[in-house]
Motif scaffolding. Structure first.
Motif, PDB file in Angstrom:
ATOM      1  N   VAL A 223      -6.413  21.495  26.041  1.00  0.00           N
ATOM      2  CA  VAL A 223      -7.358  22.929  25.602  1.00  0.00           C
ATOM      3  C   VAL A 223      -7.124  23.571  24.749  1.00  0.00           C
ATOM      4  N   ASN A 229     -11.971  20.521  26.862  1.00  0.00           N
ATOM      5  CA  ASN A 229     -12.459  21.624  27.663  1.00  0.00           C
ATOM      6  C   ASN A 229     -11.896  21.895  28.616  1.00  0.00           C
ATOM      7  N   GLU A 230     -12.102  23.030  29.165  1.00  0.00           N
ATOM      8  CA  GLU A 230     -11.872  23.249  30.763  1.00  0.00           C
ATOM      9  C   GLU A 230     -12.344  22.329  31.890  1.00  0.00           C
TER      10      GLU A 230
END
Length: 418
Positions: A223, A229-230
């Motif tokens: 990240v 992404n998360e």
């Protein structure tokens, strides 16, 4: 030890206490109904590691309880013996603020009392009788009372057991530790992955919290670098999987610092090349737990009479003729594992660990984990006189594989192979 019932406390008080110790609502409610909010002193027996420090700290806190804010600071007290402590405690509880109330003396990490004078714990358990005051002792410990009970005899306390946290409780507690720069859901997903790896062998909240902090930076790496992404849980898991397997070797150990672990993570070698980890191991176990399992195997398959020869240093070379009886013709491995007491397991453990690992781990938690994994069997646990007894459930091939991962030649310590 008298127990005083108190009226119901406001819901706000209960909620405040439950927020301090989440997932312990039942125990908090029980303790609040028994004790209420009354005068107490709280002493950590690890910090006060001698009887003098312990007794003087209790008296010092009592001085503050009985003095008013406008009063000058009381002079420090000197307490050399338990008799002095009883005399000074009587004087301190004669103040109007304490005379008509129950005073609670809370001793955290109470197992450390075993390392102090033999009369200390029995004396504390008779505080009310010796002081003729309304004093109640509360002992906090992670070990069972059977292992804490002194040999000289004492009054039996009233036990209140706190059960182990379930995996759901651990998930809830650890998720609240999330760093402010990351969302709660992102950190909760990380904790779910962490528990999936470590929960089978480690149920200790402090240890899991330490592991969560230690490995979170590696989980966030994709990240931070903009590669994910998360919500890319699969990619985040793939990035951290090998490092969590390496971290299995540091469970319960404190010889490795956070900076050392970060340097270890930068090693591009295969996980199997790490000392203590083997691709041939049948199960992933913490480094220290492997020695516990080895000690259990030796205790199960070696006659107890051979322990001195095998495990006492500078005893001289071992010769089978020193042990062998004429009627002894059957291999112990053919007869199967025999039960052994806890004290024998610990004695063998400390002998074989030697300088490889300092004996500072939470041993009893690891033993419980080995029982949960069915690598050990608990037998005879209802016998309070002799304490718990265990048997080792693993095969010779299995324990040889485990032994190789920690560079321990178990064959040299097995009676059947002399």
């Amino acid at each position: 030890m008298p127990i005083f019932k108190h009226p119901e406390y406001p819901e706000a008080t209960l909620l405040r206490l439950e927020s301090m110790v989440p997932c312990r609502e039942s125990q908090v409610s029980t303790l609040l109904s028994i004790f209420g909010e009354l005068p107490h002193v709280f002493v950590n027996c690890i910090e006060c590691f001698t009887s003098r420090l312990l007794l003087e700290d209790i008296l010092r806190q009592l001085q503050h309880l009985s003095s008013k804010k406008e009063d000058p600071p009381p002079p420090p007290l000197s307490c050399d013996t338990f008799n002095d402590f009883i005399r000074l405690l009587k004087q301190a509880t004669m103040s109007p603020d304490l005379n008509n109330q129950t005073l609670y003396v809370v001793l955290d990490n109470a197992e450390k009392l075993r390392e102090m004078e033999a009369n200390l714990l029995p004396g504390f358990l008779r505080l009310q009788e010796l002081t003729e005051r309304n004093v109640t002792l509360v002992l906090l410990s992670e070990i069972v009372w059977d292992l804490l009970r002194p040999n000289t005899g004492c009054l039996e306390p009233l036990p209140l057991y706190f059960p182990d946290y379930s995996i759901g409780h651990l998930q809830k507690i650890l998720s609240h530790d999330h760093p402010p720069e990351y969302s709660f859901d992102f950190y909760a997903a990380y904790i779910n992955i962490l528990l999936g790896v470590f929960y089978p062998v480690c149920r200790d909240l402090k240890e899991l919290r330490h592991l969560a902090v230690l490995n979170f930076a590696k989980y966030c790496e994709p990240v931070v670098q903009g590669e994910a992404n998360e919500r890319d849980t699969r990619q985040l898991w793939k990035n951290i999987e090998s490092h969590l397997k390496k971290a299995m070797q540091t469970v319960y150990l404190r010889e490795i610092s956070s900076s050392q672990w970060e340097r270890l993570q930068q090693d591009d070698g295969e996980p199997g090349q790490l000392k203590g980890l083997s691709a041939h191991a049948h199960v992933e176990l913490p480094y220290y737990s492997k020695f516990l399992l080895i000690a259990a195997y030796l205790a199960s398959y070696n006659p107890a009479r051979t322990d001195k020869r095998f495990f006492v240093k500078h005893h001289g070379k071992i010769r089978k003729t020193n042990f062998q009886k004429k009627h002894e013709k059957t291999s112990n491995h053919l007869l199967g594992p025999k039960p052994f007491p806890l004290d024998r397991l610990l004695a063998i453990l400390y002998s074989i660990v030697d300088s490889k690992v300092a004996p500072n781990a939470n041993i009893f938690s690891q033993i419980t984990s080995l029982v949960t994994l069915q690598l050990l069997t608990l037998v005879g646990h209802d016998d309070q006189l002799n304490g718990p007894r265990y048997k080792c459930n693993v095969s010779l091939d299995f324990i040889r594989g485990i032994s190789r991962t920690v560079n321990f030649d178990i064959i040299k310590y097995l009676y059947d192979f002399l």
